[in-house]
Design an enzyme around this catalytic site. Structure first.
Site, PDB file in Angstrom:
ATOM      1  N   THR A 151       0.854  -1.190   0.000  1.00  0.00           N
ATOM      2  CA  THR A 151       0.000   0.000   0.000  1.00  0.00           C
ATOM      3  C   THR A 151       0.881   1.228   0.000  1.00  0.00           C
ATOM      4  O   THR A 151       1.891   1.256   0.698  1.00  0.00           O
ATOM      5  CB  THR A 151      -0.874   0.005   1.274  1.00  0.00           C
ATOM      6  OG1 THR A 151      -1.694  -1.170   1.250  1.00  0.00           O
ATOM      7  CG2 THR A 151      -1.746   1.240   1.361  1.00  0.00           C
ATOM      8  N   GLY A 181      -9.523  -4.588   2.781  1.00  0.00           N
ATOM      9  CA  GLY A 181      -8.450  -4.751   3.764  1.00  0.00           C
ATOM     10  C   GLY A 181      -8.478  -3.642   4.791  1.00  0.00           C
ATOM     11  O   GLY A 181      -9.483  -2.936   4.967  1.00  0.00           O
ATOM     12  N   ASP A 182      -7.357  -3.451   5.451  1.00  0.00           N
ATOM     13  CA  ASP A 182      -7.266  -2.430   6.497  1.00  0.00           C
ATOM     14  C   ASP A 182      -7.200  -1.011   5.926  1.00  0.00           C
ATOM     15  O   ASP A 182      -7.567  -0.039   6.606  1.00  0.00           O
ATOM     16  CB  ASP A 182      -5.983  -2.641   7.317  1.00  0.00           C
ATOM     17  CG  ASP A 182      -4.742  -2.577   6.416  1.00  0.00           C
ATOM     18  OD1 ASP A 182      -4.702  -3.325   5.415  1.00  0.00           O
ATOM     19  OD2 ASP A 182      -3.841  -1.764   6.685  1.00  0.00           O
TER      20      ASP A 182
HETATM   21  N1  ASP Z   1      -2.852  -3.684   3.632  1.00  0.00           N
HETATM   22  C1  ASP Z   1      -3.237  -3.966   2.275  1.00  0.00           C
HETATM   23  C2  ASP Z   1      -4.473  -4.834   2.281  1.00  0.00           C
HETATM   24  O1  ASP Z   1      -4.559  -5.755   3.066  1.00  0.00           O
HETATM   25  C3  ASP Z   1      -2.173  -4.598   1.443  1.00  0.00           C
HETATM   26  C4  ASP Z   1      -0.753  -4.148   1.682  1.00  0.00           C
HETATM   27  O2  ASP Z   1      -0.505  -3.148   2.309  1.00  0.00           O
HETATM   28  O3  ASP Z   1       0.176  -4.858   1.262  1.00  0.00           O
HETATM   29  O4  ASP Z   1      -5.320  -4.638   1.459  1.00  0.00           O
END
Ligand code: ASP
Length: 239
Positions: A151, A181-182
């Site tokens: 991200t 996701g988060d």
């Molecule tokens: N946090 C992001 C998600 O789970 C992916 C990432 O940061 O690699 O969608």
């Protein structure tokens, strides 16, 4: 006080250089963050964000983005949106609303249209190739949740001490359609409070969300811990 910006991953370097020029020029913090994130969203070589991002398991690029203003605690985000190259723009404009600040799927896409955003196909030929070859390894069970996603998180502070942050991602590669996701979840993927500081996350969202990590880090900083100690405290407790 000097303006400053920090971001996740090398892919954000040019973006934050541009953002810093904005900050040092007219000092517009929100614009600086949005432009920094857009640089990453626009570049198809950065395969985990925006245009050319990682497709879901049905081959559609589905994006999440969020923005938070640390002065007002106004936050906004879009999740599981298709056809929108710069979801960070929408997230930033939603952070100024007092209702309907987080929009998902179709509703978010309708909002984008109402803002004059042009829908476009985000699946580049390279993303399509990656999708086809990874589908095979996924079927064989060779992929795990940590394979190939990131991200872009950008946090900035201007000369007056205002803090804000923006995040954008295509989420997990070959995710279930509609999976969130988060990143667009306030307190998990991002949080900003100009009196204290800001935190944003990258990694497997399902894990990060269990600890509401961004809020937990900012809360620890608020109780007097240094940035490093706050991160370690939140992560150690989480683990
Ligand atoms: N946090 C992001 C998600 O789970 C992916 C990432 O940061 O690699 O969608």
């Amino acid at each position: 006080m000097k303006g400053c910006m920090v971001a996740t991953w090398k892919m954000a370097l040019e973006g934050i250089q541009e953002g810093m020029q904005i900050l040092n020029g007219n000092g517009n913090l929100h614009r600086a963050i949005v432009e920094a994130v857009k640089r990453v969203e626009d570049n198809e070589n950065f395969v985990s964000v925006g245009y050319g991002g990682l497709p879901n398991r049905e081959g559609y690029v589905e994006l999440d983005a969020a923005f938070m203003d640390g002065d007002t605690l106004g936050a906004g985000g879009v999740m599981a949106v298709q056809g929108i190259k710069n979801p960070i723009e929408l997230a930033c404009s939603l952070s100024r609303c007092s209702r309907n600040c987080f929009l998902a799927g179709k509703g978010a896409e309708e909002y984008a249209l109402s803002q004059g955003v042009e829908m476009q196909n985000l699946l580049t030929p390279n993303a399509m190739r990656r999708y086809e070859s990874s589908l095979k390894s996924n079927l064989k069970g060779d992929m795990d949740a940590y394979d190939g996603h990131d991200t872009v998180c950008v946090i900035g502070r201007n000369q007056s001490g205002s803090i804000a942050c923006g995040v954008s991602t295509s989420g997990l590669f070959l995710k279930h359609p509609g999976r969130v996701g988060d990143s667009p979840i306030i307190g998990s993927g991002f949080y900003a409070n100009s009196i204290i500081g800001s935190a944003a996350a990258t990694g497997v969202g399902e894990d990060i969300m269990k600890g509401c990590l961004a809020y937990s880090i900012v809360a620890s900083m608020g109780s007097g811990l240094s940035v490093q100690d706050a991160c370690e405290h939140a992560l150690n407790y989480h683990i």
